[in-house]
Design a protein around this motif. Structure first.
Motif, PDB file in Angstrom:
ATOM      1  N   ASN A 145       0.881  -1.174  -0.015  1.00 42.09           N
ATOM      2  CA  ASN A 145      -0.109  -0.052  -0.100  1.00 42.09           C
ATOM      3  C   ASN A 145       0.933   1.121   0.000  1.00 42.09           C
ATOM      4  O   ASN A 145       2.055   1.182   0.358  1.00 42.09           O
ATOM      5  CB  ASN A 145      -0.803  -0.148   1.068  1.00 42.09           C
ATOM      6  N   PRO A 146       0.308   2.540  -0.395  1.00 40.31           N
ATOM      7  CA  PRO A 146       1.055   3.983  -0.277  1.00 40.31           C
ATOM      8  C   PRO A 146       1.602   3.859   0.756  1.00 40.31           C
ATOM      9  O   PRO A 146       2.660   4.687   1.232  1.00 40.31           O
ATOM     10  CB  PRO A 146       0.128   4.658  -0.923  1.00 40.31           C
ATOM     11  N   ASP A 147       0.903   3.574   2.138  1.00 43.55           N
ATOM     12  CA  ASP A 147       1.481   3.865   3.342  1.00 43.55           C
ATOM     13  C   ASP A 147       2.596   3.180   3.937  1.00 43.55           C
ATOM     14  O   ASP A 147       3.217   3.361   4.976  1.00 43.55           O
ATOM     15  CB  ASP A 147       0.316   4.075   4.375  1.00 43.55           C
ATOM     16  N   GLY A 148       3.132   2.292   3.126  1.00 40.67           N
ATOM     17  CA  GLY A 148       4.032   1.204   3.355  1.00 40.67           C
ATOM     18  C   GLY A 148       3.507  -0.097   4.171  1.00 40.67           C
ATOM     19  O   GLY A 148       4.518  -1.233   4.038  1.00 40.67           O
ATOM     20  N   SER A 149       2.165  -0.108   4.487  1.00 37.84           N
ATOM     21  CA  SER A 149       1.654  -1.461   4.732  1.00 37.84           C
ATOM     22  C   SER A 149       1.475  -2.266   3.720  1.00 37.84           C
ATOM     23  O   SER A 149       1.587  -2.111   2.530  1.00 37.84           O
ATOM     24  CB  SER A 149       0.363  -1.377   5.426  1.00 37.84           C
ATOM     25  N   SER A 150       1.353  -3.744   4.042  1.00 38.60           N
ATOM     26  CA  SER A 150       1.063  -4.727   2.990  1.00 38.60           C
ATOM     27  C   SER A 150      -0.017  -5.652   3.064  1.00 38.60           C
ATOM     28  O   SER A 150      -0.408  -5.814   4.425  1.00 38.60           O
ATOM     29  CB  SER A 150       2.370  -5.607   2.854  1.00 38.60           C
ATOM     30  N   VAL A 151      -0.777  -5.804   1.990  1.00 41.61           N
ATOM     31  CA  VAL A 151      -1.872  -6.843   2.396  1.00 41.61           C
ATOM     32  C   VAL A 151      -1.479  -8.232   1.567  1.00 41.61           C
ATOM     33  O   VAL A 151      -1.024  -8.025   0.545  1.00 41.61           O
ATOM     34  CB  VAL A 151      -3.359  -6.376   1.736  1.00 41.61           C
ATOM     35  N   LEU A 152      -1.852  -9.230   2.233  1.00 33.91           N
ATOM     36  CA  LEU A 152      -1.499 -10.427   1.860  1.00 33.91           C
ATOM     37  C   LEU A 152      -2.920 -11.366   1.636  1.00 33.91           C
ATOM     38  O   LEU A 152      -3.738 -11.389   2.292  1.00 33.91           O
ATOM     39  CB  LEU A 152      -0.662 -11.466   2.878  1.00 33.91           C
ATOM     40  N   GLY A 153      -2.712 -12.279   0.368  1.00 35.42           N
ATOM     41  CA  GLY A 153      -3.924 -13.043   0.101  1.00 35.42           C
ATOM     42  C   GLY A 153      -3.459 -14.537   0.525  1.00 35.42           C
ATOM     43  O   GLY A 153      -2.313 -14.754   0.454  1.00 35.42           O
ATOM     44  N   ALA A 154      -4.239 -15.074   1.276  1.00 37.63           N
ATOM     45  CA  ALA A 154      -4.029 -16.387   1.856  1.00 37.63           C
ATOM     46  C   ALA A 154      -5.217 -17.597   1.586  1.00 37.63           C
ATOM     47  O   ALA A 154      -6.477 -16.992   1.363  1.00 37.63           O
ATOM     48  CB  ALA A 154      -3.707 -16.446   3.074  1.00 37.63           C
ATOM     49  N   MET A 155      -4.981 -18.576   1.519  1.00 37.82           N
ATOM     50  CA  MET A 155      -6.133 -19.796   1.742  1.00 37.82           C
ATOM     51  C   MET A 155      -5.630 -20.424   2.909  1.00 37.82           C
ATOM     52  O   MET A 155      -4.515 -20.735   3.297  1.00 37.82           O
ATOM     53  CB  MET A 155      -5.861 -20.752   0.462  1.00 37.82           C
ATOM     54  N   VAL A 156      -6.780 -20.655   3.707  1.00 40.08           N
ATOM     55  CA  VAL A 156      -6.710 -21.255   5.068  1.00 40.08           C
ATOM     56  C   VAL A 156      -7.336 -22.717   5.293  1.00 40.08           C
ATOM     57  O   VAL A 156      -8.422 -22.699   4.673  1.00 40.08           O
ATOM     58  CB  VAL A 156      -7.239 -20.465   6.216  1.00 40.08           C
ATOM     59  N   ARG A 157      -6.656 -23.797   5.581  1.00 40.72           N
ATOM     60  CA  ARG A 157      -7.302 -25.005   5.716  1.00 40.72           C
ATOM     61  C   ARG A 157      -7.380 -25.524   6.906  1.00 40.72           C
ATOM     62  O   ARG A 157      -6.396 -25.411   7.952  1.00 40.72           O
ATOM     63  CB  ARG A 157      -6.473 -26.075   4.824  1.00 40.72           C
ATOM     64  N   TYR A 158      -8.566 -26.097   7.539  1.00 39.92           N
ATOM     65  CA  TYR A 158      -8.662 -26.509   8.667  1.00 39.92           C
ATOM     66  C   TYR A 158      -9.296 -28.141   8.574  1.00 39.92           C
ATOM     67  O   TYR A 158     -10.000 -28.274   7.698  1.00 39.92           O
ATOM     68  CB  TYR A 158      -9.439 -25.898   9.908  1.00 39.92           C
ATOM     69  N   GLY A 159      -9.160 -28.857   9.738  1.00 38.73           N
ATOM     70  CA  GLY A 159      -9.661 -30.389   9.379  1.00 38.73           C
ATOM     71  C   GLY A 159      -8.573 -31.098   9.106  1.00 38.73           C
ATOM     72  O   GLY A 159      -7.580 -30.812   8.702  1.00 38.73           O
ATOM     73  N   ALA A 160      -8.863 -32.574   8.686  1.00 41.61           N
ATOM     74  CA  ALA A 160      -7.927 -33.407   8.714  1.00 41.61           C
ATOM     75  C   ALA A 160      -8.528 -34.468   7.726  1.00 41.61           C
ATOM     76  O   ALA A 160      -9.850 -34.888   7.622  1.00 41.61           O
ATOM     77  CB  ALA A 160      -7.347 -33.918   9.749  1.00 41.61           C
TER      78      ALA A 160
END
Length: 445
Positions: A234-249
């Motif tokens: 982002n312009p303010d120096g922060s970053s956004v991250l895209g992710a996939m989250v998995r739970y269970g087995a």
């Protein structure tokens, strides 16, 4: 040359729909009629809207081109188009290349003297990925190998030996699988691996003022497995991250898409969403299909995430999510922050990348047209960033492929790169097959 624009006969009268109203956003309210492929390739660009890096110029006399694939694409401040990829000849091992085109599609001969230049040899399993152009004009490209590296390329299209170690910013020991990166206005780089975010200085070395010696481990705050896929600064120096989250087995597993925000110092931003995360959990779950995500940041600080979606009765459903700068679902986008687009004429629709350009989102991905078995085509669409509604869409079918062997994924076409700058959108359509010619298309939205 065969016509490269997909028609409704190819994708069986594609209908793209955006969610609206209440209920499960996966169950999209279908449009009353088909939305035609209203966009088209820009005819004045290159050859009927596409250009092809002429890597054959890099071969030895009488040598045959046996493999050729484009990857990431970007545009610089002058409107020039940069694309990276890899090729191999009958006596030349797999080699990374960079090509650059003038805004009208002519090869930029200041790039290696030919408009295309070799970079370095690639070992088995290695390939090229994203490419970005820094504010100072240098090109940075992702090299996929056992761990991953970011190489910097000079204006003349040769490796910048003064960047990092031997021209590359390399992952620290113990960090594997560099997946994506972005570059800020000063030339510093933020990258993500499956479970870490890291920062490199403009000189290509780990920034030890960021997190713990330049690397921060990132995980969703629950008993789950987190897979980071993409990053935007982002312009303010922060970053956004895209992710996939998995739970269970085992057979009982669920997946959901999520966005995290990291401060300029490398810490999870607790002011964003819930404990620094915004997730699609509670809206729906991506069951059984583990797709990677792509993220874009809008001028108002909001974030859009796209991913392949999940299997249901309509095939693979491509999904998107928009969250505000505070990390809350944007209620005016699609169905309370979630939007999906389906292609009833196709068996699968998978978003690959999203970029922001002003008030528009540009998305590219792949579709398997049910009317043409064992064939995959790339598409790009323009979406209204406020409402999540599809404004226009174009399909690209590579015209140089006439044979579609069952199960031969080497003939499949995919969106490998997307760039939009000042209203100009270009897409890299890469093909991993010995007799094909990947293209870069300029799209009139």
């Amino acid at each position: 040359m065969k016509k490269a624009l997909l028609t409704c006969s190819v994708i069986a009268c594609a209908v793209l729909t955006a969610c609206g109203g209440g209920g499960d956003p996966i169950q999209a309210h279908e449009a009353s009629g088909p939305i035609q492929l209203t966009a088209q390739k820009a005819p004045a660009f290159g050859n009927s809207g596409t250009v092809k890096p002429d890597v054959a110029k890099l071969l030895k006399p009488l040598e045959q081109l046996v493999a050729y694939e484009t990857a990431g694409v970007a545009q610089d401040a002058y409107g020039r188009i940069v694309v990276v990829g890899q090729f191999a000849g009958s006596s030349t091992a797999s080699t990374a290349f960079v090509a650059r085109f003038q805004p009208d599609g002519r090869p930029d001969l200041t790039c290696g003297g030919l408009g295309v230049a070799p970079l370095f040899g690639l070992a088995a399993g290695e390939s090229m990925g994203q490419v970005r152009v820094a504010a100072a004009g240098q090109m940075l490209a992702l090299r996929h190998n056992a761990s991953g590296a970011i190489v910097r390329i000079n204006e003349a299209c040769d490796i910048d030996a003064g960047f990092g170690r031997d021209g590359a910013a390399r992952l620290p020991e113990g960090v594997m699988d560099l997946r994506a990166f972005d570059v800020d206005a000063l030339g510093a780089v933020i990258g993500v691996s499956e479970s870490s975010v890291m920062k490199f200085t403009r000189d290509g070395y780990l920034d030890t003022t960021f997190a713990a010696l330049g690397v921060a481990k990132i995980a969703y705050p629950a008993d789950a497995s987190t897979s980071l896929d993409d990053v935007v600064i982002n312009p303010d120096g922060s970053s956004v991250l895209g992710a996939m989250v998995r739970y269970g087995a085992g057979a009982v597993q669920s997946h959901f898409a999520a966005v995290a925000r990291v401060t300029p110092s490398g810490a999870i931003d607790g002011a964003f969403g819930k404990a620094g995360w915004a997730a699609s959990l509670g809206r729906f779950e991506t069951l059984g299909d583990f797709q990677r995500t792509s993220v874009a940041s809008l001028p108002d600080g909001s974030t859009v995430l796209v991913w392949g979606g999940r299997q249901d009765g309509r095939g693979q459903v491509a999904m998107s999510m928009k969250v505000s700068s505070a990390g809350q679902l944007a209620s005016g986008f699609g169905n309370q922050g979630i939007s999906s687009w389906t292609v009833p004429g196709g068996e699968h629709t998978v978003h690959k990348q999203v970029v922001a350009d002003g008030s528009s989102l540009l998305v590219c991905g792949d579709i398997n047209p049910s009317s043409v078995p064992d064939r995959q085509a790339a598409y790009a669409m323009r979406v209204d960033a406020l409402s999540g509604a599809v404004a226009s869409v174009v399909g690209i079918a590579n015209p140089d492929i006439n044979t579609y062997g069952h199960g031969d994924s080497g003939f499949y076409k995919t969106c490998r790169g997307l760039s939009s700058r000042a209203g100009r959108t270009v897409m890299s359509v890469g093909v991993a097959a010995s007799n094909t010619k990947p293209v870069v298309a300029l799209i009139n939205f």
